[in-house]
Design an enzyme around this catalytic site. Sequence first.
Site, PDB file in Angstrom:
ATOM      1  N   ASN A 173       2.504  -4.870   2.815  1.00 43.51           N
ATOM      2  CA  ASN A 173       1.768  -3.600   2.721  1.00 43.51           C
ATOM      3  C   ASN A 173       1.412  -3.405   1.249  1.00 43.51           C
ATOM      4  O   ASN A 173       2.278  -3.071   0.438  1.00 43.51           O
ATOM      5  CB  ASN A 173       2.662  -2.459   3.238  1.00 43.51           C
ATOM      6  CG  ASN A 173       2.023  -1.103   3.052  1.00 43.51           C
ATOM      7  OD1 ASN A 173       0.850  -0.995   2.656  1.00 43.51           O
ATOM      8  ND2 ASN A 173       2.780  -0.053   3.318  1.00 43.51           N
ATOM      9  N   TRP A 174       0.148  -3.619   0.940  1.00 44.39           N
ATOM     10  CA  TRP A 174      -0.279  -3.577  -0.473  1.00 44.39           C
ATOM     11  C   TRP A 174      -0.463  -2.143  -0.974  1.00 44.39           C
ATOM     12  O   TRP A 174      -0.737  -1.928  -2.146  1.00 44.39           O
ATOM     13  CB  TRP A 174      -1.573  -4.376  -0.659  1.00 44.39           C
ATOM     14  CG  TRP A 174      -1.437  -5.847  -0.400  1.00 44.39           C
ATOM     15  CD1 TRP A 174      -0.293  -6.522  -0.060  1.00 44.39           C
ATOM     16  CD2 TRP A 174      -2.464  -6.840  -0.458  1.00 44.39           C
ATOM     17  NE1 TRP A 174      -0.551  -7.869   0.088  1.00 44.39           N
ATOM     18  CE2 TRP A 174      -1.882  -8.082  -0.145  1.00 44.39           C
ATOM     19  CE3 TRP A 174      -3.842  -6.800  -0.739  1.00 44.39           C
ATOM     20  CZ2 TRP A 174      -2.616  -9.271  -0.117  1.00 44.39           C
ATOM     21  CZ3 TRP A 174      -4.582  -7.987  -0.703  1.00 44.39           C
ATOM     22  CH2 TRP A 174      -3.968  -9.204  -0.405  1.00 44.39           C
ATOM     23  N   LYS A 175      -0.336  -1.181  -0.087  1.00 43.20           N
ATOM     24  CA  LYS A 175      -0.474   0.242  -0.457  1.00 43.20           C
ATOM     25  C   LYS A 175      -1.753   0.447  -1.285  1.00 43.20           C
ATOM     26  O   LYS A 175      -2.764  -0.182  -1.005  1.00 43.20           O
ATOM     27  CB  LYS A 175       0.788   0.714  -1.173  1.00 43.20           C
ATOM     28  CG  LYS A 175       2.052   0.422  -0.325  1.00 43.20           C
ATOM     29  CD  LYS A 175       3.289   1.115  -0.787  1.00 43.20           C
ATOM     30  CE  LYS A 175       4.448   0.793   0.147  1.00 43.20           C
ATOM     31  NZ  LYS A 175       5.684   1.470  -0.173  1.00 43.20           N
ATOM     32  N   HIS A 195       3.591   5.272   8.559  1.00 48.45           N
ATOM     33  CA  HIS A 195       4.331   4.970   7.333  1.00 48.45           C
ATOM     34  C   HIS A 195       4.878   6.257   6.734  1.00 48.45           C
ATOM     35  O   HIS A 195       4.220   7.299   6.790  1.00 48.45           O
ATOM     36  CB  HIS A 195       3.428   4.251   6.328  1.00 48.45           C
ATOM     37  CG  HIS A 195       4.221   3.637   5.225  1.00 48.45           C
ATOM     38  ND1 HIS A 195       4.682   4.368   4.155  1.00 48.45           N
ATOM     39  CD2 HIS A 195       4.677   2.372   5.047  1.00 48.45           C
ATOM     40  CE1 HIS A 195       5.384   3.574   3.363  1.00 48.45           C
ATOM     41  NE2 HIS A 195       5.392   2.366   3.884  1.00 48.45           N
ATOM     42  N   GLU A 233       5.051   7.268   3.835  1.00 54.99           N
ATOM     43  CA  GLU A 233       4.203   7.890   2.802  1.00 54.99           C
ATOM     44  C   GLU A 233       3.121   8.758   3.434  1.00 54.99           C
ATOM     45  O   GLU A 233       2.556   9.628   2.774  1.00 54.99           O
ATOM     46  CB  GLU A 233       3.624   6.791   1.891  1.00 54.99           C
ATOM     47  CG  GLU A 233       4.703   6.250   0.956  1.00 54.99           C
ATOM     48  CD  GLU A 233       4.560   4.792   0.583  1.00 54.99           C
ATOM     49  OE1 GLU A 233       3.472   4.220   0.731  1.00 54.99           O
ATOM     50  OE2 GLU A 233       5.581   4.210   0.145  1.00 54.99           O
ATOM     51  N   GLU A 272      11.926   1.640   8.451  1.00 59.43           N
ATOM     52  CA  GLU A 272      11.860   1.809   7.006  1.00 59.43           C
ATOM     53  C   GLU A 272      12.628   3.076   6.609  1.00 59.43           C
ATOM     54  O   GLU A 272      12.055   4.186   6.633  1.00 59.43           O
ATOM     55  CB  GLU A 272      10.400   1.936   6.552  1.00 59.43           C
ATOM     56  CG  GLU A 272       9.572   0.698   6.831  1.00 59.43           C
ATOM     57  CD  GLU A 272       8.428   0.535   5.837  1.00 59.43           C
ATOM     58  OE1 GLU A 272       8.325  -0.553   5.253  1.00 59.43           O
ATOM     59  OE2 GLU A 272       7.656   1.492   5.631  1.00 59.43           O
ATOM     60  N   GLY A 307      10.655   1.608  -2.131  1.00 60.76           N
ATOM     61  CA  GLY A 307      10.233   1.666  -3.527  1.00 60.76           C
ATOM     62  C   GLY A 307      11.331   2.100  -4.482  1.00 60.76           C
ATOM     63  O   GLY A 307      11.064   2.414  -5.640  1.00 60.76           O
ATOM     64  N   SER A 359      12.445  -2.025  -0.026  1.00 62.55           N
ATOM     65  CA  SER A 359      12.996  -2.827  -1.119  1.00 62.55           C
ATOM     66  C   SER A 359      13.405  -4.242  -0.690  1.00 62.55           C
ATOM     67  O   SER A 359      14.410  -4.783  -1.161  1.00 62.55           O
ATOM     68  CB  SER A 359      14.170  -2.103  -1.784  1.00 62.55           C
ATOM     69  OG  SER A 359      13.733  -0.870  -2.361  1.00 62.55           O
ATOM     70  N   GLY A 396       6.657  -4.009   0.612  1.00 61.66           N
ATOM     71  CA  GLY A 396       5.749  -3.287  -0.279  1.00 61.66           C
ATOM     72  C   GLY A 396       5.604  -4.024  -1.592  1.00 61.66           C
ATOM     73  O   GLY A 396       4.853  -5.001  -1.702  1.00 61.66           O
ATOM     74  N   GLY A 397       6.323  -3.563  -2.600  1.00 68.84           N
ATOM     75  CA  GLY A 397       6.168  -4.082  -3.965  1.00 68.84           C
ATOM     76  C   GLY A 397       6.153  -5.599  -4.074  1.00 68.84           C
ATOM     77  O   GLY A 397       5.298  -6.170  -4.768  1.00 68.84           O
TER      78      GLY A 397
HETATM   79  P1  13P Z   1       8.922  -1.487  -0.972  1.00 67.88           P
HETATM   80  O1  13P Z   1       9.118  -2.896  -0.482  1.00 67.88           O
HETATM   81  O2  13P Z   1       8.120  -1.425  -2.239  1.00 67.88           O
HETATM   82  O3  13P Z   1      10.227  -0.746  -1.041  1.00 67.88           O
HETATM   83  O4  13P Z   1       8.035  -0.729   0.119  1.00 67.88           O
HETATM   84  C1  13P Z   1       8.385  -0.810   1.452  1.00 67.88           C
HETATM   85  C2  13P Z   1       7.297  -0.263   2.265  1.00 67.88           C
HETATM   86  O5  13P Z   1       7.001   0.924   2.221  1.00 67.88           O
HETATM   87  C3  13P Z   1       6.540  -1.195   3.112  1.00 67.88           C
HETATM   88  O6  13P Z   1       5.699  -0.514   3.976  1.00 67.88           O
END
Ligand code: 13P
Length: 252
Positions: free
Chosen positions: A9-11, A95, A97, A167, A173, A213, A234-235
């Site tokens: 997920n590149w956000k 998600h 977020e 999640e 994050g 994470s 994510g990251g």
């Molecule tokens: P991180 O891997 O950066 O914690 O993010 C997880 C995430 O929200 C994937 O959708």
Amino acid sequence: MRPKFVAGNWKMYTSLASAKGLAANVAHAFGEDKRVMVAVCPPFPWLTAVAEVLKGTSVLLGGQNCYPEREGAFTGEVSPAMLKDAGCQYVIIGHSERRHGLNEGDEFLNRKAKVALAAGLKVIFCVGELLAEREASKTEAVLDTQLAAGLAGLTTDQMSKVVIAYEPVWAIGTGKVATPDQAQAAHAHIRGKIRGLFGEFTADHVQIQYGGSVKPDNAAGLMSLPDVDGALVGGASLKADQFLAIVNAALG
Ligand code: 13P
């Protein structure tokens, strides 16, 4: 057996150039391994360009969100049909977020899932508890509500096109990853709830990703757990070498 599924997920990160480069690096290094499914979910404006890069490779493409209508006067929104047209096979729905940052509720997310499935997309449906909910021993109740309400009215056939991503919000994050015991317990609970809602066959086949994470050094431990069928990253998905290390960890 459930194939492992690792999605990035590149956000709201990458430029057009870096998105194309990242997709090309992932596709080139991943090759054709059939034992694990891999997807990337770039920001909307890069979808068609990334789809072009991924053409002929086995890396799948997903959108990060959609609006629950086929089309219409919804300024700034993107329909599932548009994602499909852009080359997506998947869409992320629910998600944290969006649940917590943008106040998207269970009923709205349920509509998104239904419209996305009707458009021929597969859905990565995210669930997870806040830190305060975990500390108040409400994790299982929160997951139950998010699953029952978010997946309400779906048929077992539709559920064969749904992936669940667990999640925990406190792990996203933050660098605070769930322990293997916490992850396994939550995943087993989710599978149990799916069994109650949709029956044994669906529960045995539904892929449940862990997200929060996930890094190269914790990925193998998480994905070797019996009810963890992959990762939503994510990251670490923004660096091809880290993402590919996580994909490799899925191979066990
Ligand atoms: P991180 O891997 O950066 O914690 O993010 C997880 C995430 O929200 C994937 O959708």
